[in-house]
Motif scaffolding. Structure first.
Motif, PDB file in Angstrom:
ATOM      1  N   TYR A   1       0.825  -1.206   0.000  1.00  0.00           N
ATOM      2  CA  TYR A   1       0.000   0.000   0.000  1.00  0.00           C
ATOM      3  C   TYR A   1       0.861   1.259   0.000  1.00  0.00           C
ATOM      4  O   TYR A   1       0.553   2.252  -0.662  1.00  0.00           O
ATOM      5  CB  TYR A   1      -0.935   0.008   1.216  1.00  0.00           C
ATOM      6  CG  TYR A   1      -1.921   1.136   1.130  1.00  0.00           C
ATOM      7  CD1 TYR A   1      -3.089   1.000   0.398  1.00  0.00           C
ATOM      8  CD2 TYR A   1      -1.652   2.368   1.712  1.00  0.00           C
ATOM      9  CE1 TYR A   1      -3.972   2.050   0.266  1.00  0.00           C
ATOM     10  CE2 TYR A   1      -2.529   3.417   1.597  1.00  0.00           C
ATOM     11  CZ  TYR A   1      -3.692   3.247   0.866  1.00  0.00           C
ATOM     12  OH  TYR A   1      -4.544   4.302   0.720  1.00  0.00           O
ATOM     13  N   LEU A   2       1.985   1.224   0.730  1.00  0.00           N
ATOM     14  CA  LEU A   2       2.834   2.404   0.840  1.00  0.00           C
ATOM     15  C   LEU A   2       3.574   2.721  -0.458  1.00  0.00           C
ATOM     16  O   LEU A   2       3.838   3.884  -0.752  1.00  0.00           O
ATOM     17  CB  LEU A   2       3.829   2.222   1.988  1.00  0.00           C
ATOM     18  CG  LEU A   2       3.222   2.077   3.388  1.00  0.00           C
ATOM     19  CD1 LEU A   2       4.310   1.845   4.419  1.00  0.00           C
ATOM     20  CD2 LEU A   2       2.411   3.319   3.758  1.00  0.00           C
ATOM     21  N   VAL A   3       3.934   1.689  -1.224  1.00  0.00           N
ATOM     22  CA  VAL A   3       4.694   1.927  -2.451  1.00  0.00           C
ATOM     23  C   VAL A   3       3.799   2.080  -3.675  1.00  0.00           C
ATOM     24  O   VAL A   3       4.262   2.506  -4.733  1.00  0.00           O
ATOM     25  CB  VAL A   3       5.711   0.790  -2.703  1.00  0.00           C
ATOM     26  CG1 VAL A   3       6.655   0.642  -1.527  1.00  0.00           C
ATOM     27  CG2 VAL A   3       5.012  -0.532  -3.020  1.00  0.00           C
ATOM     28  N   ASP A   4       2.526   1.750  -3.554  1.00  0.00           N
ATOM     29  CA  ASP A   4       1.631   1.729  -4.713  1.00  0.00           C
ATOM     30  C   ASP A   4       1.533   3.060  -5.461  1.00  0.00           C
ATOM     31  O   ASP A   4       1.526   3.069  -6.692  1.00  0.00           O
ATOM     32  CB  ASP A   4       0.234   1.258  -4.289  1.00  0.00           C
ATOM     33  CG  ASP A   4      -0.632   0.899  -5.495  1.00  0.00           C
ATOM     34  OD1 ASP A   4      -0.122   0.221  -6.394  1.00  0.00           O
ATOM     35  OD2 ASP A   4      -1.801   1.316  -5.527  1.00  0.00           O
ATOM     36  N   PRO A   5       1.467   4.219  -4.771  1.00  0.00           N
ATOM     37  CA  PRO A   5       1.376   5.469  -5.528  1.00  0.00           C
ATOM     38  C   PRO A   5       2.539   5.687  -6.494  1.00  0.00           C
ATOM     39  O   PRO A   5       2.337   6.031  -7.662  1.00  0.00           O
ATOM     40  CB  PRO A   5       1.346   6.548  -4.428  1.00  0.00           C
ATOM     41  CG  PRO A   5       0.804   5.846  -3.232  1.00  0.00           C
ATOM     42  CD  PRO A   5       1.340   4.449  -3.320  1.00  0.00           C
ATOM     43  N   MET A   6       3.761   5.451  -6.016  1.00  0.00           N
ATOM     44  CA  MET A   6       4.916   5.679  -6.881  1.00  0.00           C
ATOM     45  C   MET A   6       5.040   4.607  -7.946  1.00  0.00           C
ATOM     46  O   MET A   6       5.449   4.896  -9.082  1.00  0.00           O
ATOM     47  CB  MET A   6       6.195   5.730  -6.034  1.00  0.00           C
ATOM     48  CG  MET A   6       7.376   6.335  -6.777  1.00  0.00           C
ATOM     49  SD  MET A   6       7.057   8.066  -7.183  1.00  0.00           S
ATOM     50  CE  MET A   6       8.373   8.393  -8.350  1.00  0.00           C
ATOM     51  N   ALA A   7       4.690   3.364  -7.602  1.00  0.00           N
ATOM     52  CA  ALA A   7       4.724   2.292  -8.597  1.00  0.00           C
ATOM     53  C   ALA A   7       3.777   2.595  -9.749  1.00  0.00           C
ATOM     54  O   ALA A   7       4.126   2.444 -10.927  1.00  0.00           O
ATOM     55  CB  ALA A   7       4.363   0.959  -7.944  1.00  0.00           C
ATOM     56  N   THR A   8       2.582   3.053  -9.420  1.00  0.00           N
ATOM     57  CA  THR A   8       1.603   3.388 -10.457  1.00  0.00           C
ATOM     58  C   THR A   8       2.057   4.581 -11.268  1.00  0.00           C
ATOM     59  O   THR A   8       1.841   4.647 -12.488  1.00  0.00           O
ATOM     60  CB  THR A   8       0.232   3.676  -9.822  1.00  0.00           C
ATOM     61  OG1 THR A   8      -0.122   2.609  -8.942  1.00  0.00           O
ATOM     62  CG2 THR A   8      -0.840   3.813 -10.896  1.00  0.00           C
ATOM     63  N   CYS A   9       2.692   5.540 -10.605  1.00  0.00           N
ATOM     64  CA  CYS A   9       3.228   6.712 -11.299  1.00  0.00           C
ATOM     65  C   CYS A   9       4.219   6.280 -12.370  1.00  0.00           C
ATOM     66  O   CYS A   9       4.173   6.758 -13.514  1.00  0.00           O
ATOM     67  CB  CYS A   9       3.888   7.654 -10.290  1.00  0.00           C
ATOM     68  SG  CYS A   9       4.632   9.127 -11.019  1.00  0.00           S
ATOM     69  N   LEU A  10       5.123   5.362 -12.024  1.00  0.00           N
ATOM     70  CA  LEU A  10       6.096   4.870 -13.003  1.00  0.00           C
ATOM     71  C   LEU A  10       5.418   4.043 -14.094  1.00  0.00           C
ATOM     72  O   LEU A  10       5.762   4.158 -15.269  1.00  0.00           O
ATOM     73  CB  LEU A  10       7.155   4.028 -12.300  1.00  0.00           C
ATOM     74  CG  LEU A  10       8.205   4.776 -11.483  1.00  0.00           C
ATOM     75  CD1 LEU A  10       9.154   3.797 -10.815  1.00  0.00           C
ATOM     76  CD2 LEU A  10       8.985   5.743 -12.342  1.00  0.00           C
ATOM     77  N   ASN A  11       4.458   3.202 -13.706  1.00  0.00           N
ATOM     78  CA  ASN A  11       3.748   2.391 -14.707  1.00  0.00           C
ATOM     79  C   ASN A  11       3.089   3.273 -15.762  1.00  0.00           C
ATOM     80  O   ASN A  11       3.253   3.067 -16.968  1.00  0.00           O
ATOM     81  CB  ASN A  11       2.688   1.525 -14.027  1.00  0.00           C
ATOM     82  CG  ASN A  11       3.269   0.363 -13.243  1.00  0.00           C
ATOM     83  OD1 ASN A  11       4.417  -0.009 -13.442  1.00  0.00           O
ATOM     84  ND2 ASN A  11       2.483  -0.192 -12.349  1.00  0.00           N
ATOM     85  N   ALA A  12       2.309   4.245 -15.309  1.00  0.00           N
ATOM     86  CA  ALA A  12       1.538   5.079 -16.229  1.00  0.00           C
ATOM     87  C   ALA A  12       2.443   6.005 -17.041  1.00  0.00           C
ATOM     88  O   ALA A  12       2.247   6.180 -18.251  1.00  0.00           O
ATOM     89  CB  ALA A  12       0.501   5.883 -15.445  1.00  0.00           C
ATOM     90  N   SER A  13       3.432   6.613 -16.386  1.00  0.00           N
ATOM     91  CA  SER A  13       4.349   7.502 -17.103  1.00  0.00           C
ATOM     92  C   SER A  13       5.175   6.711 -18.106  1.00  0.00           C
ATOM     93  O   SER A  13       5.495   7.208 -19.193  1.00  0.00           O
ATOM     94  CB  SER A  13       5.271   8.219 -16.111  1.00  0.00           C
ATOM     95  OG  SER A  13       4.526   8.957 -15.171  1.00  0.00           O
TER      96      SER A  13
END
Length: 417
Positions: free
Chosen positions: A374-386
């Protein structure tokens, strides 16, 4: 660029970032009382998710249907697979080096509580559920994005074989696609308020977990992601279009990156990614295929987060995280888990279940990496989408050549026709 051009380029990202920052600040001050703002965030997220499935279907069907030359479609799909695999391997190499230099579980002491794992399904069942649905309406559910993409591709091919975009159905699909993109533009105007409220609730509820036992893992993970974003994405953009490609990427990536970070969903970020690709100059038939497929299959950020979770568990259970066989298995598991989880916010629980079961960790391991997830999900998604945006640029170079940015592409919707 003069001041007016800079403000025009970055105005909305700055307003969007300001809304998220203000929401986070409210969450810190109000704590759990910030949940009163949750409905505003949920409304925005629901609006985005409501439009995702039809947007994906009609954008892909329109892009493929307009291709009378199906060899171009094959070249795009081949370049897509090569790009996704290559960037995923680069991400895996980076994270393997980092977690060996800075073990995420070093000095971490946690109390493990048992949890009953769900019964895993067989590989065959997973394949069927991933690629197909058992009823037509389910194709338009965001829970079944890959079947939606597959149906859209086949629909587009059928349209292409029956007159393409000039056929009656081709024109209808193109016009529906125009209407959907207009709706997206309308919904995005609510983003600063919606994401601000959404973030206020998240920080208010989960903020205290950002410190404590998992602090070291976050201190390793987030700087690594920033490094990968700045260095590797710039390198990918340079490969795609030289210095001009790098400038175009950085001038248009903030909206998708911030939206992905705030929503924690590659699918919800699709509208902003499409707008970014259009501004960069990526042909519509390329980004219309690459972005929706990337939201389900492109996994740079998820590879980084999955291997960090695996290394964390190895440290917790005092198992050396070394050996080529261990690294290969970690890469395979991270790609499998990323493939399952990348479309939905907080959907990493399925991927974390895969990590625990495929590596043979005890059940107590599940809540440990569920918290990290849960803590890393925001940045992981940021990299995925970008990463989907820069991948679209790379694939355009492969399909159209080095001078693709010099070519003029008509991305406008001819809705009046």
């Amino acid at each position: 660029m003069n001041k007016n051009e800079i403000w025009k380029s970055y105005r909305f990202p700055l307003i969007l970032l300001g809304g998220i920052f203000l929401g986070a600040l409210i969450g810190v001050i109000w704590g759990k009382q910030a949940a009163v703002l949750k409905p505003l965030g949920d409304i925005f997220i629901n609006l985005m998710f409501t439009i995702v499935a039809p947007m994906v279907f009609f954008s892909i069907a329109n892009a493929v249907g307009s291709m009378l030359n199906l060899k171009r479609l094959g070249k795009i799909l081949g370049s897509l697979i090569l790009t996704f695999v290559t960037t995923g391997l680069f991400a895996a190499a980076v994270v393997l080096i980092v977690v060996n230099i800075f073990p995420p579980a070093s000095g971490v002491q946690v109390s493990m509580q048992g949890v009953e794992l769900a019964k895993p399904i067989s590989a065959g069942e997973m394949l069927v559920k991933t690629l197909t649905v058992d009823d037509f309406p389910k194709i338009f559910s965001r829970s079944n994005m890959l079947p939606c993409i597959i149906a859209a591709i086949f629909t587009g091919v059928a349209v292409s074989m029956n007159g393409g975009q000039d056929s009656p159905l081709g024109k209808v699909i193109a016009n529906i696609n125009c209407v959907i993109m207009t709706l997206i533009d309308m919904v995005m105007k609510l983003a600063p308020i919606g994401l601000g409220a959404y973030f206020a609730n998240l920080v208010g509820e989960y903020g205290p977990q950002l410190i404590g036992h998992y602090g070291r893992t976050m201190l390793i993970y987030y700087p690594m992601c920033v490094f990968y974003f700045v260095i590797f994405f710039s390198g990918y953009a340079y490969y795609a279009g030289g210095k001009r490609g790098v400038r175009a990427f950085w001038s248009n990536i903030l909206n998708p990156a911030i939206t992905a970070f705030g929503t924690q969903s590659s699918n919800a970020t699709l509208p902003t990614s499409m707008i970014a690709c259009e501004e960069i100059g990526v042909p519509e038939d390329i980004y219309g295929i690459v972005l929706p497929m990337g939201a389900t299959m492109h996994m740079d950020g998820s590879v980084l987060s999955s291997i960090v979770k695996i290394a964390f568990l190895f440290g917790i259970f005092n198992i050396p995280f070394i050996g080529v066989d261990v690294y290969i298995k970690a890469i395979i598991v991270s790609i499998l888990s990323a493939f399952v989880l990348s479309g939905a916010p907080g959907g990493g629980l399925v991927g974390e279940l895969l990590i625990v079961t495929l590596f043979g960790f005890p059940q107590e391991a599940f809540p440990l990496i569920a918290t990290i997830g849960y803590l890393v999900d925001p940045m992981a998604t940021c990299l995925n989408a970008s990463g989907d945006t820069v991948a679209s640029m790379m694939i355009t170079r492969m399909v159209e050549g080095k001078d693709w940015m010099d070519k003029k592409h008509d991305h406008s919707c001819n809705c009046s026709e």
